[in-house]
Scaffold this motif. Sequence first.
Motif, mmCIF file in Angstrom:
data_model
loop_
_atom_site.group_PDB
_atom_site.id
_atom_site.type_symbol
_atom_site.label_atom_id
_atom_site.label_comp_id
_atom_site.label_asym_id
_atom_site.label_seq_id
_atom_site.Cartn_x
_atom_site.Cartn_y
_atom_site.Cartn_z
ATOM 1 N N PHE A 63 0.894 -1.158 0.000
ATOM 2 C CA PHE A 63 0.000 0.000 0.000
ATOM 3 C C PHE A 63 0.924 1.198 0.000
ATOM 4 C CE2 PHE A 63 -2.801 3.227 1.570
ATOM 5 C CZ PHE A 63 -4.083 2.808 1.249
ATOM 6 N N ILE A 64 0.553 2.228 -0.762
ATOM 7 C CA ILE A 64 1.433 3.390 -0.924
ATOM 8 C C ILE A 64 1.965 3.878 0.427
ATOM 9 C CG2 ILE A 64 1.494 5.819 -1.612
ATOM 10 C CD1 ILE A 64 1.297 4.035 -4.007
ATOM 11 N N GLY A 65 3.300 3.915 0.526
ATOM 12 C CA GLY A 65 3.932 4.524 1.681
ATOM 13 C C GLY A 65 3.873 3.712 2.963
ATOM 14 N N ARG A 66 3.444 2.459 2.895
ATOM 15 C CA ARG A 66 3.390 1.638 4.107
ATOM 16 C C ARG A 66 4.215 0.380 3.928
ATOM 17 N NH1 ARG A 66 -3.120 1.832 5.254
ATOM 18 N NH2 ARG A 66 -3.291 4.095 5.164
ATOM 19 N N ARG A 274 -4.145 1.459 -12.855
ATOM 20 C CA ARG A 274 -3.869 2.814 -12.373
ATOM 21 C C ARG A 274 -4.873 3.205 -11.293
ATOM 22 N NH1 ARG A 274 -5.259 8.062 -12.495
ATOM 23 N NH2 ARG A 274 -3.620 9.590 -12.812
ATOM 24 N N LEU A 278 -2.812 3.325 -8.012
ATOM 25 C CA LEU A 278 -2.352 4.678 -7.696
ATOM 26 C C LEU A 278 -3.442 5.521 -7.043
ATOM 27 C CD1 LEU A 278 -0.172 5.469 -10.810
ATOM 28 C CD2 LEU A 278 0.554 4.702 -8.574
ATOM 29 N N GLU A 279 -4.666 5.477 -7.599
ATOM 30 C CA GLU A 279 -5.700 6.368 -7.049
ATOM 31 C C GLU A 279 -6.227 5.881 -5.715
ATOM 32 O OE1 GLU A 279 -8.691 7.484 -9.864
ATOM 33 O OE2 GLU A 279 -7.213 8.010 -11.370
ATOM 34 N N THR A 280 -6.248 4.562 -5.511
ATOM 35 C CA THR A 280 -6.725 4.098 -4.207
ATOM 36 C C THR A 280 -5.589 3.564 -3.350
ATOM 37 O OG1 THR A 280 -7.213 1.829 -4.813
ATOM 38 C CG2 THR A 280 -8.912 3.427 -5.294
ATOM 39 N N ALA B 78 -4.319 12.080 -6.768
ATOM 40 C CA ALA B 78 -4.078 10.840 -6.024
ATOM 41 C C ALA B 78 -2.910 10.063 -6.622
ATOM 42 C CB ALA B 78 -5.334 9.993 -6.010
ATOM 43 N N ALA B 79 -2.906 9.939 -7.941
ATOM 44 C CA ALA B 79 -1.850 9.161 -8.590
ATOM 45 C C ALA B 79 -0.491 9.844 -8.442
ATOM 46 C CB ALA B 79 -2.180 8.975 -10.066
ATOM 47 N N ALA B 82 0.749 9.417 -4.913
ATOM 48 C CA ALA B 82 1.191 8.035 -4.710
ATOM 49 C C ALA B 82 2.601 7.853 -5.259
ATOM 50 C CB ALA B 82 0.228 7.074 -5.402
ATOM 51 N N SER B 83 2.864 8.446 -6.440
ATOM 52 C CA SER B 83 4.188 8.251 -7.024
ATOM 53 C C SER B 83 5.246 9.022 -6.229
ATOM 54 C CB SER B 83 4.209 8.644 -8.498
ATOM 55 O OG SER B 83 3.950 10.007 -8.637
ATOM 56 N N VAL B 85 5.172 9.586 -2.986
ATOM 57 C CA VAL B 85 5.406 8.832 -1.750
ATOM 58 C C VAL B 85 6.229 7.589 -2.047
ATOM 59 C CG1 VAL B 85 4.245 7.370 -0.051
ATOM 60 C CG2 VAL B 85 3.386 9.661 -0.493
ATOM 61 N N GLN B 86 5.896 6.908 -3.122
ATOM 62 C CA GLN B 86 6.579 5.669 -3.448
ATOM 63 C C GLN B 86 8.051 5.912 -3.752
ATOM 64 O OE1 GLN B 86 4.616 3.266 -2.776
ATOM 65 N NE2 GLN B 86 6.164 1.700 -3.110
ATOM 66 N N TRP B 102 -5.449 11.426 5.766
ATOM 67 C CA TRP B 102 -5.616 10.103 6.376
ATOM 68 C C TRP B 102 -4.943 9.044 5.529
ATOM 69 C CZ3 TRP B 102 -8.315 8.694 10.910
ATOM 70 C CH2 TRP B 102 -8.880 9.761 11.596
ATOM 71 N N LEU B 103 -5.015 9.219 4.240
ATOM 72 C CA LEU B 103 -4.445 8.224 3.332
ATOM 73 C C LEU B 103 -2.919 8.231 3.442
ATOM 74 C CD1 LEU B 103 -5.705 6.289 1.276
ATOM 75 C CD2 LEU B 103 -5.381 8.015 -0.473
ATOM 76 N N GLN B 107 3.230 9.691 6.087
ATOM 77 C CA GLN B 107 4.163 10.380 5.191
ATOM 78 C C GLN B 107 4.177 11.890 5.400
ATOM 79 O OE1 GLN B 107 6.124 8.700 3.147
ATOM 80 N NE2 GLN B 107 5.215 6.771 3.828
ATOM 81 N N ASP B 384 -8.614 6.025 5.824
ATOM 82 C CA ASP B 384 -8.141 5.652 4.494
ATOM 83 C C ASP B 384 -9.167 4.779 3.780
ATOM 84 O OD1 ASP B 384 -7.773 3.610 6.260
ATOM 85 O OD2 ASP B 384 -5.804 3.006 5.517
ATOM 86 N N LEU B 388 -10.690 5.207 0.143
ATOM 87 C CA LEU B 388 -10.622 4.162 -0.878
ATOM 88 C C LEU B 388 -11.995 3.918 -1.497
ATOM 89 C CD1 LEU B 388 -8.285 1.414 0.640
ATOM 90 C CD2 LEU B 388 -7.744 3.320 -0.826
#
Lengths: 313, 425
Positions: A63-66, A274, A278-280, B78-79, B82-83, B85-86, B102-103, B107, B384, B388
Amino acid sequence: MAIGRVGVAAVPARVSLRARVGNLLDREEWLGPVFVSPALFLLLLLVAYPFCMALYFSVSNAFIGRPSHFIGIRNFVNLWGSDAFRQTFQNAFVFTGAAVGFKLVLGLSLAMILNQPLWFKRLIRGAVLLPWVIPTALSTLGWWWMFNSLYSVVNWTGLALGLMDPPGPNWLGQRYYAMTAVVVVNIWRGLPFFVITILAGLVSIPRELYEAAEADGAGPIARFWHVTLPLLKPVLGIVVLFSTIFTFSDFNIVYVLTHGGPINSTHLFATLARQVGLETGRIGEGAAISLYLFPVLMIVVWAQLRFVRKQAY
Amino acid sequence: MSAITRRHFLTTTTGAGLAGVLATGIPPARGQQREISYLCWNNFAPLMDKKLAEIGQRFTKDTGIKLKIDHIAAAQQAAKYASEVQSQAGHDLVEMRMHFPWLYEGQLIDLGDVVADLEKKYGKVLSSAAETARVHGTWRAVPQYHAMFVATYREDLFKKAGLKIPDTWEDLYTVGKELKKMGNPVGIPISQNYDSISTAGPVLWSFGGMEIDKDGKTVRINTPQTALMIEWYKKMFRDCMEPEVLSWDDASNNQAIQQGKAGWIHNPVSAYIVAKQMKLPTADTINHHRTPGGPAGRHETDVPRHIAIWKFSKNAEPAKEFIRYLLGKREVYDEYIMSADAFNLPVYEKLQDHPVLKTDPKYAGLKAEGVQYHCYGWPAPPSDKVQLITNSFIMPNMIAKAVTGTPTKDAIVWAENEMKKIVAG
């Protein structure tokens, strides 16, 4: 006659670095790897590394960032429980089958027309390439305007010509129309690739074969079936192979036109991956979605390369 | 001893200097100009982006901290986040909508000190903004403003047909039938976008329904109240709207009323603001009214927007300094809010009667007495999982299924299963 021995004085040879490198590069076993290594490095960096990461993500609960943990093939199994994924799986085959089929037939027809003596032949050949040259996201935005419910020039024209009943089809809002729209744009975009490649194949067919067939009384259809098509088969095989891969993994057209809607009816693996990854934030599941494509494409590649080899030898 | 040549001197000093920089990781003083970057959304009130750039330049002039502002479409946020953070790289500051803090809780740095200063000055943060920016008791983002959904309608058409301003969603059905007959249908999107959720939520709440219970764990979508809401959508879709709403994006309802097609939409005031700025003929005919209610009251979605700082940022302090500059200086904050022409309003209690609301009589509807504001997923606490569920567009897809032929019960069960999967995961 006796041949005298020629004495060679043992001079300590001081070979410069440049000369030593030069000597090494003169040897094939060194030169080959040197030439290949930049491409290999790029492949490792840009293809192998992301692919391995995707493999790892797909078998984890990332999961992103975890922090993530290995969960085996649970993502792949769970996906079948998702309505959206099952729909996507079906969409991918419908989209690819329809788009590649039409591109093949239309591409072949157009290439044969362009192989005839025409006025402004070079100009027309150049113009055919345009959809392939324009950035996809940009051209698809143009199509989006044409299909947009409020501004649709397609509907406006259809209504003006009396071909449609008002308000005209809801191109992007109804599932079959939306699928038709994304397939049409994909055909428009991918057709030049078929045309130009097939045209190159057509040009390379010796004229003598046609003349001989004609002398034997073969008409245009017979010439096509017995001369053109058999000689084009290897080219067609390669074109269909590439196009199948590109079409299966298409993203831009669906993303810009429909975002996968309505009700997931135009989602492809890439767009759903995607949205989920990415979005969720469920990057593990997203990677699993995109990797579902891999075995399918492997089979396609294997089957088509086998076909092409058979044709070539 | 041999004399030092110029070449020898340059080689030695450059080498030593470079080694020092590499060893300490600190650039020389001349290279130490502080620089921060801010990834902000493409504001639906574009003048606010212009104002932000202007304030950013003043900030650089006043503090010596260089600020780079990038913008991104709301749908891409969101995308993009995410990138970032990743890869643990990207901007220092990020604009965060609704539950995003929250999501990305783990971070984001704690911004409690900045929020405390702002609350001292402007009063408490409004509830929906606080619920979304304060994650498990820690302020992961600083609330900056919120946009609220209101009813936007064509006043001229209502007057012409003698239609009454709808007070309930049922009233809207009555009015909507007439509007459609006039060729100006109601425009409520039922597609994979956020505006669809922003209307579906208030309608569901007004009928007494919910997606997730207050415990944040129990899925409660499969109830008679949801069935009522879906039946309402079905008749609205059939009698008051055009099928085009199934293909709409976030901007489509705005365009539909601006171009003179739609007679009623549910949207923040951006449709009117843009029409006014572009001098569209419809600008004079558009007005706003309080959002309709239902048997369970009058509920509305608002969209609080915050600023947060990534933990991977190496410039947390200068980034905080920018937030204080933008939101902590009353004159700058006022200037920023005024530039949005009432699209984005302050989220602090003492600023609720902001002068921007007096700049146009058509903003009277924004006061919206008796309306309860919630974020997506209410009454479940922000989490989160709620984010979602939102980003998976389950609610709009449930409604879209129902209005296009899936039996109401089946559509609800489908949504229930999808939500349960997310809550369990």
